[in-house]
Design a protein around this motif. Sequence first.
Motif, PDB file in Angstrom:
ATOM      1  N   ALA A  16     -52.928 -31.332-102.529  1.00 39.86           N
ATOM      2  CA  ALA A  16     -51.989 -31.077-101.427  1.00 39.86           C
ATOM      3  C   ALA A  16     -52.548 -31.641-100.116  1.00 39.86           C
ATOM      4  O   ALA A  16     -51.812 -32.242 -99.322  1.00 39.86           O
ATOM      5  CB  ALA A  16     -51.722 -29.582-101.302  1.00 39.86           C
ATOM      6  N   VAL A  17     -53.867 -31.474 -99.908  1.00 36.62           N
ATOM      7  CA  VAL A  17     -54.513 -32.009 -98.694  1.00 36.62           C
ATOM      8  C   VAL A  17     -54.423 -33.536 -98.684  1.00 36.62           C
ATOM      9  O   VAL A  17     -54.147 -34.160 -97.652  1.00 36.62           O
ATOM     10  CB  VAL A  17     -55.996 -31.536 -98.617  1.00 36.62           C
ATOM     11  N   ARG A  21     -52.552 -35.833 -95.914  1.00 35.76           N
ATOM     12  CA  ARG A  21     -53.310 -36.812 -95.138  1.00 35.76           C
ATOM     13  C   ARG A  21     -52.678 -38.206 -95.215  1.00 35.76           C
ATOM     14  O   ARG A  21     -52.614 -38.927 -94.231  1.00 35.76           O
ATOM     15  CB  ARG A  21     -54.749 -36.861 -95.654  1.00 35.76           C
ATOM     16  N   HIS A  22     -52.210 -38.601 -96.411  1.00 35.95           N
ATOM     17  CA  HIS A  22     -51.768 -39.982 -96.611  1.00 35.95           C
ATOM     18  C   HIS A  22     -50.251 -40.150 -96.673  1.00 35.95           C
ATOM     19  O   HIS A  22     -49.757 -41.258 -96.485  1.00 35.95           O
ATOM     20  CB  HIS A  22     -52.366 -40.541 -97.905  1.00 35.95           C
ATOM     21  N   ALA A  47     -55.276 -46.565-106.318  1.00 39.32           N
ATOM     22  CA  ALA A  47     -56.480 -47.076-105.642  1.00 39.32           C
ATOM     23  C   ALA A  47     -56.818 -46.204-104.438  1.00 39.32           C
ATOM     24  O   ALA A  47     -57.998 -45.937-104.150  1.00 39.32           O
ATOM     25  CB  ALA A  47     -56.248 -48.522-105.211  1.00 39.32           C
ATOM     26  N   GLU A  48     -55.805 -45.706-103.728  1.00 42.98           N
ATOM     27  CA  GLU A  48     -55.996 -44.842-102.557  1.00 42.98           C
ATOM     28  C   GLU A  48     -56.615 -43.503-102.976  1.00 42.98           C
ATOM     29  O   GLU A  48     -57.543 -43.001-102.328  1.00 42.98           O
ATOM     30  CB  GLU A  48     -54.623 -44.615-101.917  1.00 42.98           C
ATOM     31  N   LEU A  49     -56.119 -42.957-104.086  1.00 39.25           N
ATOM     32  CA  LEU A  49     -56.654 -41.688-104.603  1.00 39.25           C
ATOM     33  C   LEU A  49     -58.105 -41.863-105.068  1.00 39.25           C
ATOM     34  O   LEU A  49     -58.940 -40.986-104.879  1.00 39.25           O
ATOM     35  CB  LEU A  49     -55.775 -41.186-105.762  1.00 39.25           C
ATOM     36  N   ALA A  75     -47.196 -31.347-104.261  1.00 41.32           N
ATOM     37  CA  ALA A  75     -46.170 -31.887-103.354  1.00 41.32           C
ATOM     38  C   ALA A  75     -45.299 -30.758-102.805  1.00 41.32           C
ATOM     39  O   ALA A  75     -44.902 -30.774-101.632  1.00 41.32           O
ATOM     40  CB  ALA A  75     -45.311 -32.905-104.095  1.00 41.32           C
ATOM     41  N   PHE A  76     -45.038 -29.743-103.646  1.00 41.08           N
ATOM     42  CA  PHE A  76     -44.251 -28.576-103.216  1.00 41.08           C
ATOM     43  C   PHE A  76     -45.022 -27.795-102.143  1.00 41.08           C
ATOM     44  O   PHE A  76     -44.463 -27.399-101.113  1.00 41.08           O
ATOM     45  CB  PHE A  76     -43.956 -27.697-104.434  1.00 41.08           C
TER      46      PHE A  76
END
Length: 666
Positions: A16-17, A21-22, A47-49, A75-76
């Motif tokens: 969730a964080v 953030r992104h 790739a971001e994760l 996401a919820f």
Amino acid sequence: MASTEVDDPESLKALAVFLLRHHSSDLRSIILARDSLLHYPLHIQFAELMNDDPPRAHLLFSQPLQYLRLFDSAAFLAQRAILEEFGWVNASVKESVHVRINISGSPLEFPETFPSIGRVRVKHHGILLTLKGTVIRSGGIKMIEGERKYECRKCKHIFKVYPELETRNAILLPSSCPPRFKCAGTNFQLVEDSIIRHDYQEIKIQESVQVLGVGAIPRSIPVILQDDLVDIVKAGDDIIVTGILTAKWSSDLKDVRCDLDPVLIANHVRRTNELRSDMDIPDEVIMKFKQFWSDFKDTPLKGRNAILRGICPQVFGLFTVKLAVALTLIGGVQHVDASGTKVRGESHLLLVGDPGTGKSQFLKFAAKLSNRSVITTGFGSTSAGLTVTAVKDGGEWMLEAGALVLADGGLCCIDEFNSMREHDRATIHEAMEQQTISIAKAGLVTTLNTRTIVFGATNPKGHYDPGQSLSVNTTLSGPLLSRFDIVLVLLDTKNPEWDAVVSSHILAEPEESENGKRDENLANIWPLPLLRRYIHFVKGYFKPVLTKEAEKVISSYYQLQRRSATHNAARTTVRMLESLIRLAQAHARLMFRNEVTRLDAITAILCIESSMTTSAIVDSVGNALHSNFTENPDQEYAKQERLILEKLSSIDEFPDIISIHGSITG
């Protein structure tokens, strides 16, 4: 056992964080959306994760089923946090948000996790897998049960249970209450109105022929699309699918062994043919095109011939055929009148020729130049294979796209056109002129689009007899011949000078390749990638309009042909007038212009003339096979223009011709 939800509060919070953030802007737009029942995708770069949280990226890769559900729950949570922070009044937290993992640019693009369809094995089961292929079948959209909630009668704990695909979506209850509650209850009841249903569609993808090894047959695999992924692809699309490989019991038929068939549950779908059709043309390439035409401002036909030399460079000469291929691929402008009737913009080309005249070479090269192409031979094609097939799948009828439907918006090359059966050939009639295919098979009555260019090649029946009409020589019916804009006849006449030139050209080719690649001199010959970009650019950028003098030339030529066309009536229909307009527009596009001038009209006439073997008004055109690139095409054109206008008896209306001709001869 049916899978229940994974319990990992720490990972839930971390994910969730990461989303906050992104992807906070994406989440905000989802919260502010009006419809709370829609399914919303949230695209995450793997790739971001990986950069942000490598351990959880590895868990997502190795246990995707559990962690993708966890991501949806995250996401919820993230939505709820954003809503509490901003306190919007008319916004709501959406329950149906699906995290879609895009693996492009990440280590998952390596062959171990991105195999070809034929190399899918048991070791790929249960990991995040990516496959690439062409959609060969898309099923109907159905509804499927996705999850339901149960309550333990002993401790009143409510938990979710998901159906198992392996057991045909049967829901199996756990043997006891989830262990963390330590009540060990075995009696559960269904919570009222807790069943969640999903949209569901099955498609089948097949690996592309280009990546196959020697003697390999292309393999296929079924793919399951759910929720927002439903109905975003159609038959013929090239796609890259990321998902989870699982297995499904094959249907229980009598005396048939029951097997587990592999199936991919899609999480992310990317269409690659969109990228191909919307070809990215950088500004510097467009500047290169403009610079090229400004260099050839005074001798435009010399510039045009430099482009045409890039078409099928391994074949010597054949200027007329190369021009015809370029005009066919570029095409005219589609015209829709006030009543909604469409006049097609695509041109069709038929090459009739003796063996060894390079027909199939042109077919293959044209397929390379087009963004979307299908090559088939007449002998192996039935009407169903060309149009659409009705197949029975799991008790219901479905449509499977054939060659003409797969080539929609592109090019369909049919070699050995004359070896098709008569009733199979008749199915092409509607596809070529109306650009649709109407079918009524097995209770499925529908119309499909086939906005495709048909490029045919055929041998004449026995020895070509110039005294007979084209339909007699090719055994093709009049209605079919009239649908082709250009019909070129390539006759292999024995010409010693021509044979000497051709043989020296063929023998010189290996030496050229040894001397290194040709230089990038556009004034001499264009390379294939640039030629593809040029054709794509002029098709999208220019919408040429006919000038008055071009209209006059085309109109008088059409009238002359109608008066003298007793011998070849199949070709001189109203379609011929439309063909002339289309070819003139295509030539204007090829010449980088937005208006159709007299030059384009005369070139269109010359193209049609070379296909009019019997009722030609210009005798000097000669055999298309022996047409070569001239040294001074602009001067050559001036002679041909005067000749044609004299025949059309409209030279008095164009006084500038006399002055041009006088300067050339004098």
